[in-house]
Structure formats: structure tokens, C-alpha cells
Design an enzyme around this catalytic site. Sequence first.
Site, PDB file in Angstrom:
ATOM      1  CB  ILE A 117     140.974 -54.603  20.609  1.00 23.41           C
ATOM      2  CG1 ILE A 117     141.268 -53.144  20.990  1.00 23.41           C
ATOM      3  CG2 ILE A 117     142.131 -55.509  21.002  1.00 23.41           C
ATOM      4  CD1 ILE A 117     142.511 -52.579  20.355  1.00 23.41           C
ATOM      5  CB  ALA A 168     138.953 -52.921  28.539  1.00 23.52           C
ATOM      6  CB  ALA A 191     115.016 -16.514   1.224  1.00 27.61           C
ATOM      7  CE  LYS A 217     119.927 -21.898  -0.837  1.00 23.64           C
ATOM      8  NZ  LYS A 217     118.712 -21.959   0.005  1.00 23.64           N
ATOM      9  NE  ARG A 232     129.735 -53.514  23.210  1.00 27.00           N
ATOM     10  CZ  ARG A 232     128.428 -53.397  22.978  1.00 27.00           C
ATOM     11  NH1 ARG A 232     127.846 -52.237  23.193  1.00 27.00           N
ATOM     12  NH2 ARG A 232     127.728 -54.403  22.511  1.00 27.00           N
ATOM     13  CG  ASN A 249     111.362 -25.627   1.686  1.00 31.95           C
ATOM     14  OD1 ASN A 249     111.208 -26.725   1.172  1.00 31.95           O
ATOM     15  ND2 ASN A 249     111.326 -25.464   2.994  1.00 31.95           N
TER      16      ASN A 249
END
Length: 675
Positions: free
Chosen positions: A350, A46, A603, A516, A347, A625
Site C-alpha cells: 500500500i 491495515a 532409473a 524431463k 508489508r 544419478n
Amino acid sequence: MNTESDILIIGGGAIALSIAVELRLRGATVTVLSRDFKSAAAHAAAGMLAPQAEGIPPGAMLDLCMRSRSMYPDWASKLEQLSGRSIGYWPNGILAPVYVSRNVSDAVVSKALPLESVAKSDESATTLHPSTQSSVVSTWLDKEAIHQIQPGLGAEVVGGWWYPEDGQVDNRALAQALWIAAQELGVTLKEGVAAEAIQQQNRRVTGVRTSAGDFRARHYVLATGAWSNELLPLPVHPKKGQMLSVSSPLVAGELRRVLYGEEIYIVPRRDGRIVIGATSEDVGFIPHNTPTGIKTLLERAIRLYPALKDFPIQEFWWGFRPATPDELPILGASSCENLTLATGHYRNGILLAPVTASVLADLIWQQKSDPLLEHFHYSRFYAGSRLVNATPKMLQLSRPTSSDLDQSSDLPADPLIIAGRTFKSRLMTGTGKYRSIEEMQQSVIASGCEIVTVAVRRVQTKAPGHEGLAEALDWTKIWMLPNTAGCKTAEEAIRVARLGREMAKLLGQEDNNFVKLEVIPDLKYLLPDPIGTLEAAEQLVKEGFAVLPYINADPLLAKRLEEVGCATVMPLGSPIGSGQGIKNEANIQIIIENAGIPVVVDAGLATPSEASQAMEMGADAVLINSAIAGAKNPAAMARAMSLGVQAGRLANLAGRIPVKVYASASSPLSGTISD
């Protein structure tokens, strides 16, 4: 390769162009890369210059804003002369109406001034804004005074604050003037050029990869606003703001100044246009106006200035403001000596354009650092700030010694070497799925691991269990392995890998180029996409990454990934988190036998015996993990996994006896006592 400039500015909004103009005026050659000039936040603002009306508290931010506001008269004149365009600078003050008297303390209300005092504008007519309690110039208007000063206010308005030194500028006219001024000064403007990656080496930016090729310069400025996080791991995120405008009928030209109300502002332009804004929405980069957003704005605006209900609607639009966690900008030096940051203005882009351009031009061109810049340094988000004070402190790791493991000193040294880097431990662990960050810390220590993988996306979004991760581990002793978990396409994975590399640099691992690579579009079984993985790996290798790709146990794919330059291959034992152990032993064995690079089984491993099995097969390392994080005692399981890996590796090096069809006595038959 494009022509090299003194300065390369990434971004095409008001901040970027302001810096470009200032540096060019000081004699620098400047190139600006603008992805989409019309999408810059400046077009969706604005244009209020309202450090006082916004109630910014005393401190560095208010000082910065007030200094910038004071620069506007001369700055506006300079831009208008350079561009030949008016920017609509209008220092006509701002009214901040309030609805109920409890919004103002009794002490301040007792100082309410009659209309006559306002007209005099002497020192007795100034009081302190209740939210700032600083010496800013402001005047309290009682109900009678404010309704006389600004007719047409809603009946619920009981008073308000008058800020005579605040004002406005036509933000769209400003953006156009900046663009034209830059052109007239000889700034090279590259519109429609999207930056894809910031290339770095030894704490210096070496170039910017873009949709139009590579660009180089002596110095670089990142000013990409809400999109900054796509290039560097900075805590800048988009705040969507919806806005609209109406046309003021000629007979109703009574709205004389900006109204800054409660969660609404109304900005009259001198051409009769009235801008109404703005929502503040955490919705990412979801575009478009919504019925709810526009309805909210209209209801609030009409409550403040009822005549608006009959004004013709002119336009709807939206934009994305660059917000940071503390709503302060990120300004000044970065982790690279030739990269300056100018983002996160939220904000106040400007308003802060003149001062940002001035202080950063001083920093870049004259190596003169304004004292205010230290308050806006990016490092406040990574150490010593309130964002991390509540997180666990970094643990100093005490590694298991040889005596702890009861190892023989006669055993040969057996380092793991990946991409030229040497590691003692062959167990890699992760940071996800733990019940607490303390359990994760204890498990990492117990495991004796030297490589810990971290999901870049989860750290960036501060997912549960990942808050304060930068401070939770001692990254001088642990090598970070950023991973691209959550990426469904090669394009996503490439972008996240780049962020991961920057994240490692922020933790002091300047030369860490490991990633990874995970490309997993399958959400049910979490099986990796072989085509996407290969595509992403090829690109990342070209960009200098040491790529550790997570793959199905496919010997042909593994060999192809080795050929394109991957540092390892990481075949899965079974689906992630399934605890099924090694279900594809034959394929993994083929991969190991044919590999010229380390093979890391990743895994599905659930027990130390399965970790040992992988190592006995000849795997160079394992990554575990879920089995550790999900155990009843994660630290104990981490220790057990470490021992299992060591046992399996020693067994592989020792060499097992051959498998035979018939029995072979373990005791010699010769020399036995006979009857």
C-alpha cells in the site's frame, strides 16, 4: 485470441491497478488480468504508511518508501477525483510505544523530551530513531508524555517514538477506488481470469495463456504478488497474516492515532473501526484464521491498549503478503525485454503503490530508468548477492579428451540428437542425493556428461544439496534438463515444467525448452502414472516443450508418447534408486526396436556393466544419478559409468556375433601341423 493492448498487466491488486491507472493516464491502452480481486493482499492489509515507524534502515528501500509517502497527498487527491470515492487518507502520525527502557539506548533516552517540547514541534524536539540512525523526523516521548498524548496505554509502556509524518489509508477503500478509477479511464479489467503460463520466445514474451484464452500485448507486467512464483521462478513466497477488527464504543473514542507496538499494530479508522494485526506465518497458502493466531493478536493488543478487551469484535480475516528473502520488492526489467516485474512488496504494498506506478510507468512508457530500480532488480537473487556468496563457485569443466579415453581416430562421429540439439556424451546425470555440492561438481566433471537434470521443486525450495546450484555448475557447457520430480498429477507437472523453462532462461539458456516429465503419485515404489504422464505430455508438447517422459517399460505407452510429439522416451530399468539393474529387458528391447525417437534408459542402474548392457541393447543414452551420488567415491563411479556407456555404445555399433547352439573354434582348422 483476445484483443491486443499496449500493456497487459497480470495481477489485480493495488500494485497492478496503480500501474494500470498511471499508464492509462499517459496514453497507453491497458488490460488487467485479475484472478480474484477480493483475494488481493490490499484487502488484507491495515493501510499504514509507516516507513519510519517500521524502522526501515537507511538505504534504497527507505529512500523508495519515503518518496512514495511524500507522493500520497497528491496521489490520493487524484484517485478520489477519478473514482469519486474517498480512500481514507489520514496523515495523522504514528506512535510507537515501547515497554522497557533497554529497547532504547542510553544516549537516546537521555534526550527524552517533556510534553512541552512535543507541543512546540521545533527542531530541538526531533531525535533519531535508534533502529535507523537517519535524519528522519521523530520524537522521543518519555512515560509521562506518551501517556498524556495517548491516554489508555498499558501500564508497561515506558515511552515511545512519535512519527508525525507517517499516516494511514483505508486499504479496502483504496482498492475499490483504484478499480473504479481504472474503469473510468478505460482500462480493460478482466476479473476471474487466471494466468496459467507466460509464453516466451527469443527473450520476448509472446503471450499469456489464461483460463479465458490467450492474451497478447506489446509489453507485459507481472504483478501477481504472493502468486508470482507460479508463473516465473522468482523467490517470492506467501507470508500469511491474520487480522481482526473491533468496534470502538462511542464513549471510548480516545484512541486517536495508530499505535505501532512490538509485534502488533492498532489502527483506528475515523468511522470507529479499529484494525488489529498482524501475524506473520510461513505456512504457504493455507487459508483461514486460527485460534492461536487470533489469541496472539488479542493478547498483544490488549497489553498495549487494555481498553480493547471490552470492545465488540467486528470481523476476522487473513491474507497472503508477497515476501522475498531480503524482504525487498522485485521491480523493473526481467530476462525478457518486454516484461517488467512488480512484485514482492511484502508489508509495504500500500505504501509503495504510488512510487511503483510512477517509476515503472517511466521505465515502460518512456524507457527512463530511475536509479533506485537497480537496487530491486531480480538478478540480485541469482548472482553477486549474499544469498549465493557462501555457495561453491562455478567450476570450469575440463572434458575428457579422446586420448584420455584411448579412442581410435578412425571411429565415426556418433552424436546424440534430441529435439534437434546435438550432444557428444550419451550419459546424463543428476544433481540429487550427493553428500555435498562439491561431490556433485566433481562427479559431473568426471562423467563428461553434457546433460544434467535438475529437480525444479527442490531448487525452488532450496532443498539440501540444491542451494547455490545456479553457481555450482558451468551452464554454458552443460545443458539443463529441468524435471518435474515430486509432481503427483498432470496439472502439477505442467505448472512445474513451465517454471523449469523459466529457470533455464535465468541461467542463460534462452532457447532451452527441454523438460524431463515425471508424474509419480506412488510414494512407495515411485512408479510413474501412465495416464497422467500422457495427459501432461500432450499439453506440454502443445506449449512447445521438448518432452522427455519418464515411464514404465510399456511399449504401447512409449509409442503413444512418440506419436503425440515427445522428444524421447525414458523407460525405467527398475524402480528409482533400487539398484536392481535392468529387470524388464524384453520390454525395453521392444521399445528400442519400435522407436523413431531416442530411447533413454532411466532409473535402477547401479553399475557400469548395467549401463553398458543398456547401451549394448541399443538404447541411445542412459540417465544415472543414485548409483553415482551414493557411491563411496562418486567421482570415480561417474568416470566408470562414462566408460561403461561408451563401451556399450561402441559394442552396439560394432555388432555382436550371433548366438549359436554349437561351439565354433576361434582358430582355423586348415593349415594346421599334423603328425
